[in-house]
Scaffold this motif. Structure first.
Motif, PDB file in Angstrom:
ATOM      1  N   VAL A 125       8.080  -0.273  -1.861  1.00 16.20           N
ATOM      2  CA  VAL A 125       6.476  -0.040  -1.944  1.00 16.20           C
ATOM      3  C   VAL A 125       5.691  -0.804  -2.952  1.00 16.20           C
ATOM      4  O   VAL A 125       6.154  -0.646  -4.038  1.00 16.20           O
ATOM      5  CB  VAL A 125       6.372   1.622  -2.100  1.00 16.20           C
ATOM      6  N   CYS A 126       4.859  -1.419  -2.397  1.00 21.23           N
ATOM      7  CA  CYS A 126       3.769  -2.019  -3.587  1.00 21.23           C
ATOM      8  C   CYS A 126       2.737  -1.344  -3.625  1.00 21.23           C
ATOM      9  O   CYS A 126       2.107  -1.443  -2.485  1.00 21.23           O
ATOM     10  CB  CYS A 126       3.725  -3.508  -3.311  1.00 21.23           C
TER      11      CYS A 126
ATOM     12  N   GLY B 125       1.013  -1.265   0.011  1.00 18.42           N
ATOM     13  CA  GLY B 125       0.013   0.011   0.039  1.00 18.42           C
ATOM     14  C   GLY B 125       0.885   1.339  -0.119  1.00 18.42           C
ATOM     15  O   GLY B 125       1.913   1.423   0.661  1.00 18.42           O
ATOM     16  N   GLY B 126       0.608   2.372  -0.735  1.00 19.07           N
ATOM     17  CA  GLY B 126       1.132   3.526  -0.876  1.00 19.07           C
ATOM     18  C   GLY B 126       0.611   4.792  -0.647  1.00 19.07           C
ATOM     19  O   GLY B 126       0.672   5.717  -1.133  1.00 19.07           O
TER      20      GLY B 126
ATOM     21  N   ASN C 282       3.759  -8.680  -5.598  1.00 17.40           N
ATOM     22  CA  ASN C 282       3.747  -8.612  -4.135  1.00 17.40           C
ATOM     23  C   ASN C 282       4.581  -9.754  -3.173  1.00 17.40           C
ATOM     24  O   ASN C 282       5.109  -9.584  -2.393  1.00 17.40           O
ATOM     25  CB  ASN C 282       2.568  -8.460  -3.931  1.00 17.40           C
ATOM     26  N   GLN C 283       4.200 -10.885  -3.830  1.00 20.85           N
ATOM     27  CA  GLN C 283       4.929 -12.151  -3.223  1.00 20.85           C
ATOM     28  C   GLN C 283       6.404 -12.200  -3.302  1.00 20.85           C
ATOM     29  O   GLN C 283       6.969 -12.287  -2.397  1.00 20.85           O
ATOM     30  CB  GLN C 283       4.428 -13.456  -3.947  1.00 20.85           C
ATOM     31  N   GLN C 284       7.077 -11.630  -4.695  1.00 12.44           N
ATOM     32  CA  GLN C 284       8.347 -11.359  -4.535  1.00 12.44           C
ATOM     33  C   GLN C 284       8.930 -10.488  -3.638  1.00 12.44           C
ATOM     34  O   GLN C 284       9.961 -10.534  -2.817  1.00 12.44           O
ATOM     35  CB  GLN C 284       8.842 -11.158  -6.193  1.00 12.44           C
ATOM     36  N   ALA C 285       8.206  -9.065  -3.447  1.00 12.31           N
ATOM     37  CA  ALA C 285       8.699  -8.031  -2.555  1.00 12.31           C
ATOM     38  C   ALA C 285       8.707  -8.722  -1.088  1.00 12.31           C
ATOM     39  O   ALA C 285       9.496  -8.305  -0.420  1.00 12.31           O
ATOM     40  CB  ALA C 285       7.762  -7.149  -2.668  1.00 12.31           C
ATOM     41  N   VAL C 286       7.600  -9.206  -0.768  1.00 13.25           N
ATOM     42  CA  VAL C 286       7.595  -9.804   0.631  1.00 13.25           C
ATOM     43  C   VAL C 286       8.600 -10.834   0.897  1.00 13.25           C
ATOM     44  O   VAL C 286       9.035 -10.834   2.065  1.00 13.25           O
ATOM     45  CB  VAL C 286       6.046 -10.234   0.998  1.00 13.25           C
ATOM     46  N   GLU C 287       8.818 -11.641  -0.012  1.00 13.08           N
ATOM     47  CA  GLU C 287       9.595 -12.928   0.257  1.00 13.08           C
ATOM     48  C   GLU C 287      11.294 -12.086   0.642  1.00 13.08           C
ATOM     49  O   GLU C 287      11.923 -12.637   1.590  1.00 13.08           O
ATOM     50  CB  GLU C 287       9.896 -13.640  -0.793  1.00 13.08           C
ATOM     51  N   LYS C 288      11.628 -11.080   0.106  1.00 16.42           N
ATOM     52  CA  LYS C 288      12.879 -10.465   0.036  1.00 16.42           C
ATOM     53  C   LYS C 288      12.979  -9.609   1.362  1.00 16.42           C
ATOM     54  O   LYS C 288      13.994  -9.359   1.916  1.00 16.42           O
ATOM     55  CB  LYS C 288      13.058  -9.590  -0.884  1.00 16.42           C
TER      56      LYS C 288
ATOM     57  N   LEU D 194      10.250   0.594  -6.070  1.00 17.73           N
ATOM     58  CA  LEU D 194       8.900   0.794  -6.345  1.00 17.73           C
ATOM     59  C   LEU D 194       8.542  -0.369  -7.083  1.00 17.73           C
ATOM     60  O   LEU D 194       9.130  -0.813  -8.110  1.00 17.73           O
ATOM     61  CB  LEU D 194       8.596   1.951  -7.197  1.00 17.73           C
ATOM     62  N   VAL D 195       7.284  -0.801  -6.821  1.00 13.19           N
ATOM     63  CA  VAL D 195       6.910  -2.175  -7.293  1.00 13.19           C
ATOM     64  C   VAL D 195       5.267  -1.857  -7.459  1.00 13.19           C
ATOM     65  O   VAL D 195       4.416  -1.644  -6.807  1.00 13.19           O
ATOM     66  CB  VAL D 195       7.018  -3.471  -6.093  1.00 13.19           C
TER      67      VAL D 195
END
Length: 275
Positions: free
Chosen positions: A34-35, A10-11, A60-66, A52-53
């Motif tokens: 930020v997604c 959320g941004g 989202n999954q890739q960003a959260v995993e990292k 920024l994503v």
């Protein structure tokens, strides 16, 4: 403040406020991502050198995993959908911080089954000018390092307080989450009254906003003086202030305030059951 990789889901305004506070406190921009599915919101972050994503389930999954810290900064009605998209990921060693109103930690645990470390927060809009008030709650099992990170994160927005029982979050909502609107309404009414006394809008606003700021500053700088005493110190017997306060009393001002805050609590309790 310990440096962790942070992913904002959320941004919106609150994400922007937190990120602004972090950057003002020299938090590394490269550790923040930020997604959001909204290009216009991504554009607001473009000058801040953060990652920024554009939201999609894979992104989202890739960003959260990292990330080591996940901040859920979407509207409460969106939380179930967002968490469903992330529920298969391993949150076992991640800190989850929610700024969504009305979403309990128990509900978040249901939505993210592997999440062991959850902090629920209730900031308010003055966070946008680094003058926010944030209530925080977590289970007693939250490790100290995660507790410290969460409180330092929210301190970047202003002042914080921890509560011992999650049910108290409804009172936090009434006392700080929603209360800026109460003050704005009171100030709006004062400005309108002054304009009806033939002052122009700018002068009326200046009188109201500076008086509100000064009153708040007196409260903050005199913690040993009760609010009642501060009020009494302005009120001379038979004077102009006494005449104004008498009208408030006749109109049952204190009772109205209490009823309004109880209505806020009741709605907060309803919202907790909706999502």
């Amino acid at each position: 403040m310990q440096e962790q990789s942070i992913c904002f889901i959320g941004g919106g305004n609150m994400a922007q406020a937190i990120i602004s506070g972090l950057l003002k406190n020299h938090y590394p921009a490269q550790l923040i991502q930020v997604c959001t599915p909204h290009p216009e919101k991504l554009a607001k972050f473009s000058a801040q050198q953060i990652n920024l994503v554009e939201s999609s389930i894979p992104n989202n999954q890739q960003a959260v995993e990292k990330a080591e810290v996940i901040i859920l900064a979407v509207k409460p009605q969106i939380i179930p959908l967002v968490c469903e998209q992330l529920s298969q990921l391993d949150f076992n060693q991640k800190l989850v911080i929610s700024v969504a109103a009305g979403i309990s930690t128990a509900r978040l645990s249901q939505l993210l089954p592997s999440a062991r470390y959850i902090v629920r927060t209730m900031p308010n809009t003055p966070a946008l000018v680094s003058a926010g008030m944030t209530g925080l709650f977590s289970a007693d099992t939250l490790p100290l390092e995660y507790r410290n990170f969460a409180q330092e994160l929210m301190r970047s927005l202003g002042t914080i307080c921890w509560i011992n029982e999650e049910s108290q979050m409804h009172a936090i909502t009434a006392g700080s989450g929603s209360s800026p609107a109460y003050f704005f309404l009171f100030m709006e009414a004062m400005q309108q009254a002054l304009m009806e006394m033939k002052l122009d809008a700018d002068t009326a606003r200046l009188l109201v906003q500076q008086s509100a700021l000064g009153a708040a500053k007196m409260v903050i700088e005199n913690p040993d003086i009760s609010l009642a005493t501060l009020r009494e110190n302005v009120t001379s017997k038979g004077g102009t202030t006494a005449a104004a306060l008498a009208v408030f009393e006749q109109q049952q001002f204190q009772s109205t305030v209490q009823q309004a805050m109880q209505a806020c609590v009741a709605r907060s309790q309803e919202m907790e059951k909706l999502f």
